[in-house]
Enzyme design. Sequence first.
Site, PDB file in Angstrom:
ATOM      1  N   HIS A   1     -29.827 -24.936  39.948  1.00 17.92           N
ATOM      2  CA  HIS A   1     -29.632 -26.312  39.501  1.00 17.92           C
ATOM      3  C   HIS A   1     -28.353 -26.893  40.099  1.00 17.92           C
ATOM      4  O   HIS A   1     -27.263 -26.360  39.879  1.00 17.92           O
ATOM      5  CB  HIS A   1     -29.556 -26.314  37.969  1.00 17.92           C
ATOM      6  CG  HIS A   1     -29.472 -27.659  37.350  1.00 17.92           C
ATOM      7  ND1 HIS A   1     -28.366 -28.080  36.627  1.00 17.92           N
ATOM      8  CD2 HIS A   1     -30.358 -28.678  37.312  1.00 17.92           C
ATOM      9  CE1 HIS A   1     -28.583 -29.296  36.165  1.00 17.92           C
ATOM     10  NE2 HIS A   1     -29.783 -29.692  36.579  1.00 17.92           N
TER      11      HIS A   1
ATOM     12  N   GLU B   1     -32.477 -26.880  43.337  1.00 13.53           N
ATOM     13  CA  GLU B   1     -32.713 -28.148  42.641  1.00 13.53           C
ATOM     14  C   GLU B   1     -31.573 -29.097  42.951  1.00 13.53           C
ATOM     15  O   GLU B   1     -30.407 -28.698  42.990  1.00 13.53           O
ATOM     16  CB  GLU B   1     -32.782 -27.903  41.128  1.00 13.53           C
ATOM     17  CG  GLU B   1     -33.244 -29.114  40.324  1.00 13.53           C
ATOM     18  CD  GLU B   1     -32.120 -30.079  39.946  1.00 13.53           C
ATOM     19  OE1 GLU B   1     -32.453 -31.188  39.465  1.00 13.53           O
ATOM     20  OE2 GLU B   1     -30.931 -29.746  40.137  1.00 13.53           O
TER      21      GLU B   1
ATOM     22  N   ASP C   1     -30.438 -33.652  42.804  1.00 16.74           N
ATOM     23  CA  ASP C   1     -30.721 -35.022  42.387  1.00 16.74           C
ATOM     24  C   ASP C   1     -30.575 -35.936  43.600  1.00 16.74           C
ATOM     25  O   ASP C   1     -29.837 -35.630  44.539  1.00 16.74           O
ATOM     26  CB  ASP C   1     -29.725 -35.453  41.316  1.00 16.74           C
ATOM     27  CG  ASP C   1     -29.569 -34.401  40.224  1.00 16.74           C
ATOM     28  OD1 ASP C   1     -30.457 -34.316  39.368  1.00 16.74           O
ATOM     29  OD2 ASP C   1     -28.563 -33.666  40.248  1.00 16.74           O
TER      30      ASP C   1
ATOM     31  N   HIS D   1     -25.890 -36.509  41.601  1.00 20.40           N
ATOM     32  CA  HIS D   1     -26.464 -36.704  40.268  1.00 20.40           C
ATOM     33  C   HIS D   1     -26.138 -38.062  39.662  1.00 20.40           C
ATOM     34  O   HIS D   1     -27.018 -38.762  39.168  1.00 20.40           O
ATOM     35  CB  HIS D   1     -25.982 -35.595  39.319  1.00 20.40           C
ATOM     36  CG  HIS D   1     -26.478 -35.772  37.921  1.00 20.40           C
ATOM     37  ND1 HIS D   1     -25.786 -36.490  36.958  1.00 20.40           N
ATOM     38  CD2 HIS D   1     -27.611 -35.340  37.318  1.00 20.40           C
ATOM     39  CE1 HIS D   1     -26.473 -36.501  35.828  1.00 20.40           C
ATOM     40  NE2 HIS D   1     -27.579 -35.801  36.013  1.00 20.40           N
TER      41      HIS D   1
END
Length: 238
Positions: free
Chosen positions: A3, A34, A36, A49
Amino acid sequence: MAHRGGALHPDNIGYENSLRAFEHAVKLGYRYLETDLHATSDGVVIAFHDHRLDRVTDRTGVVAELPWSEVGKAKINGHEPIPRLDELLEQFPETKFNLDIKADNGLLPTAAVLRAADAIDRVCVSSFSQSRVRRIRRELGPALCTGYGDWETALIRFLPFPLPSRGGCLQIPERYGPLRVLTPGLIRRAHAAGKQVHPWTIDDPATMHRLLDAGVDGLITDRTDILRDVLIERGEWH
């Protein structure tokens, strides 16, 4: 999945979504990352993010209101440049990405990057926004793997409907506050429909073991070191 590259690994504190963090995860052995996505005012897609630069970089301002010529000068934790999506796809050609589109203006630029890089089969695209999930499906077609949007997830969890055919995986937290979202029954329903289940963001080893025992297909974690140790202990780190 790492993440934001494994944002809470002790070596990555302060460097979420940086090339440094992603390289660190890949060196640990991770093949699923992962991140954003936001787009600048001139349509450059970045791995980031927040909608503002302020929290994690040495600059300020709203990403969507600034051109790449300005955003590209920002340094994560004062040191690391913000990576572009096309750079990540090129830097890690053997790696698969879970991409969370954070704003509407990033949707079409993201689709363009994925087409140009011939990377549609390397990614799963998700978003909290149902409209963004629906639009990226239309834009890139049935070959694209997506998560489920917010209202699809609510229907799946709380009503006895079959899982919608579009969407390859359920990416959900174990709980929303006191409300338990991820249940054994939901995992069984997802698997019966041929869908995977990826809970987020799981950083505790006991929870990791419990969810893996329950049959989830993947875990999204900030603590890439802990998840790696858990999977090695279980004989499931490949």
